[in-house]
Design an enzyme around this catalytic site. Structure first.
Site, PDB file in Angstrom:
ATOM      1  N   SER A 256      -3.015  20.125  11.101  1.00 24.17           N
ATOM      2  CA  SER A 256      -3.245  20.720  12.488  1.00 24.17           C
ATOM      3  C   SER A 256      -4.496  20.210  13.327  1.00 24.17           C
ATOM      4  O   SER A 256      -4.897  19.137  12.854  1.00 24.17           O
ATOM      5  CB  SER A 256      -3.476  22.063  11.849  1.00 24.17           C
ATOM      6  OG  SER A 256      -4.857  22.169  11.162  1.00 24.17           O
ATOM      7  N   LYS A 257      -4.762  20.820  14.213  1.00 24.62           N
ATOM      8  CA  LYS A 257      -6.048  20.380  15.191  1.00 24.62           C
ATOM      9  C   LYS A 257      -6.968  19.924  14.451  1.00 24.62           C
ATOM     10  O   LYS A 257      -7.408  18.979  15.241  1.00 24.62           O
ATOM     11  CB  LYS A 257      -6.183  21.730  16.106  1.00 24.62           C
ATOM     12  CG  LYS A 257      -5.161  21.879  17.211  1.00 24.62           C
ATOM     13  CD  LYS A 257      -5.259  23.436  17.380  1.00 24.62           C
ATOM     14  CE  LYS A 257      -3.934  23.903  18.031  1.00 24.62           C
ATOM     15  NZ  LYS A 257      -3.785  25.356  17.898  1.00 24.62           N
ATOM     16  N   ARG A 258      -7.453  20.612  13.511  1.00 24.37           N
ATOM     17  CA  ARG A 258      -8.806  20.023  12.790  1.00 24.37           C
ATOM     18  C   ARG A 258      -8.772  18.362  12.485  1.00 24.37           C
ATOM     19  O   ARG A 258      -9.792  17.886  11.808  1.00 24.37           O
ATOM     20  CB  ARG A 258      -9.221  20.772  11.848  1.00 24.37           C
ATOM     21  CG  ARG A 258      -8.216  20.823  10.609  1.00 24.37           C
ATOM     22  CD  ARG A 258      -8.575  21.944   9.815  1.00 24.37           C
ATOM     23  NE  ARG A 258      -7.010  22.334   9.113  1.00 24.37           N
ATOM     24  CZ  ARG A 258      -7.035  23.351   8.475  1.00 24.37           C
ATOM     25  NH1 ARG A 258      -7.807  24.282   8.012  1.00 24.37           N
ATOM     26  NH2 ARG A 258      -5.754  23.480   7.766  1.00 24.37           N
TER      27      ARG A 258
END
Length: 485
Positions: A256-258
RNA sequence: GGCCCGUUGGUCAAGCGGUUAAGACACCGCCCUUUCACGGCGGUAACGGGAGUUCGAUUCUCCCACGGGUCACCA
């Protein structure tokens, strides 16, 4: 190929960027449909009004266009089951939700949202909604509706027994019905939840194979029950193993984005080729029968793609391997296409003496990412500051003293050359080396350092000189001689 | 924590009862060579643990451990 019709769909939410895991789901859904000569549908799931992002649908459409994942039905192209945007189908969902209430498979719930809050992080779940409204009498429900009380509609789960469904990848999965909560189907704002509308749409749109990540595996029994309540045949479920990313501490979790640049747009901006990305992610969680690793087209992939090649275990996204694929695809590009693709990444203006095409030809086989071009090109523009120690080469036994001699001898020869071109330069220099009674490699080494200022360069001395031209080359050789004196 | 799923080299993975346990990336070495890269050749490296079933388990069953997912009026 298959007697039964195959209809798949990609149903993203326009809530931000197109993540690479999402793209893989789209790819697989596309490939499965194409493999069977079926239909591939695009549906926009925009029922979360809070998370809606303005240009996100455009990002989705752009991504599918760039990657070549063409859809047969969906926004823009239409189709017999439209509209293909969920916010335009609200009346449909309401109608089916009411039908479910009538059938006794759902009920109105007037409880405050707080009655079932998301559990605090780390806190064990208490048990969710207590099903208070499930037992309201018909009169009580009528009265509250008449009073205009806000409500949601919840699915009425069986209180005992087991729900079994079959997944094409994971096989049979059984769940105790008492584990299932009475999930919300229709929200207080009148919008349906994913849990409800995707089932309605998949049925109405004739979707035969549902492809999605395994994060949906545990909620699938609830969806299967929905199909059963309506009396609809269940679709084939194909749950895809998750793509994982490495966290800062070395652990892995759902990509995901992280985890940094894992959106398709980011990868493009970073100089990755769409086909390289597709090739790489096709192999993350799937393997063809003969373990082939490189594919030349989507059509070839589609031909090979079968569900039994999908693996069960999650896979870690490996940038190094993507990089290798990218290099492969860059090298494979015909030169004109390469020159075209590299354009947006050529940000540093080039001086007149640099022959761009020749420079690019040298770089073509040595780039893993298009974005590296400026960095690799820099020495053509200007010789970086360097130490004369660079001229020393153990293998060729070159000393600074000898380097000076070689260059001093080379200068007049170069100045006298009538033809400034790679082969001619090379010939002249090897002849000179023979006269000087040294190895060509030794002489060319010194020359290369002189015209580049670098230990490692794309191409050899004569190739570089051909790129920067006669005047600049002579300038650089003279400068090197000064340096060595 | 409950439930669900998974576990072959550092990573992606083949294998579907008997194999010298493929291949790819990364790494290392050699060759090619006008440095590097490309290319070619070679190498290091794996079946989480324990019980069964079986003549024989990486392959089947169970338990454990570990990892992941999921428990929203998000998808």
């Amino acid at each position: 190929m298959s007697a039964t019709r195959v209809v798949t769909r990609f149903a993203p939410s326009p809530t931000g960027y197109m993540h690479i895991g999402n793209l893989r789901t789209a790819l697989y859904a596309y490939l499965l449909a194409r493999h069977h000569g079926g239909t591939f549908i695009l549906r926009i799931e925009d029922t979360d009004r809070q998370r809606l992002v303005a240009d996100a649908t455009k990002v989705i459409l752009d991504t599918l266009r760039i990657t070549g994942l063409s859809y047969d039905e969906g926004p823009g192209v239409g189709g017999p089951h439209g509209p293909y945007v969920q916010s335009e189908r609200l009346d449909i969902y309401r109608r089916y939700a009411l039908e479910l209430i009538e059938k006794g498979a759902a009920y109105y719930c007037f409880c405050a949202k707080e009655r079932q809050e998301e559990p605090e992080p780390g806190e064990a779940l208490g048990g969710g909604y207590d099903r208070h409204c499930r037992y309201l009498s018909k009169e009580e429900v009528e009265a509250r509706l008449a009073a205009g009380m806000p409500y949601v509609i919840r699915q009425k789960m069986p209180l005992d027994g087991t729900t079994v469904f079959y997944d094409e990848v994971f096989g049979e999965i059984a769940t105790e019905n008492k584990e299932l909560q009475d999930q919300v189907l229709l929200k207080a704002d009148g919008y349906p939840t994913y849990n409800f509308c995707h089932v309605v749409d998949d049925y109405l749109m004739g979707v035969t194979h549902v492809l999605r990540g395994t994060e949906y595996l545990t909620s699938t029994p609830k969806y299967a029950l929905l199909y059963d309540s309506f009396g609809w045949p269940r679709p084939h479920y194909v749950h895809l193993p998750l793509m994982m990313g490495r966290n800062g501490d070395g652990s892995v979790s759902k990509l995901s984005k992280r985890h940094g640049s894992v959106s398709f747009a980011d990868l493009l901006a970073d100089g990755f080729l769409p086909q390289a990305i597709l090739n790489y992610i096709a192999l993350l969680g799937w393997c063809p029968k003969d373990s082939q690793t490189e594919f030349y087209s989507l059509a070839e992939l589609a031909e090979l793609f079968t569900v039994d090649g999908i693996s069960k275990s999650p896979s870690v996204f490996d940038f190094d391997k993507l990089l290798w694929f990218n290099g492969e695809y860059i090298r494979r590009l015909p030169f004109p296409e390469f020159a075209q693709a590299i354009k947006p990444f050529l940000r540093t203006p080039l001086p007149d003496f640099v022959d761009l095409d020749r420079a690019l030809a040298l770089l073509h086989g040595r780039l893993d990412k298009l974005s590296l071009i400026d960095e690799k090109m820099a020495f053509f523009v200007q010789v970086p500051p360097y130490e004369t120690a660079l001229f020393c080469n153990k293998k060729n036994k070159v000393t600074e003293e000898q380097a000076r001699g070689y260059l001093a001898a080379a200068l007049p020869v170069l100045e006298g050359l009538t033809e400034w071109e790679g082969a001619a330069l090379y010939q002249a220099m090897t002849e000179l080396a023979a006269r000087l009674d040294c190895k060509p490699a030794a002489l060319l080494w010194c020359l290369r350092i002189a015209v580049s200022g670098l230990l490692v360069t794309p191409g050899g001395a004569t190739e570089i000189m051909a790129v920067i031209g006669r005047d600049e080359s002579l300038l650089r050789v003279r400068a090197a001689l000064d340096k060595l004196s």
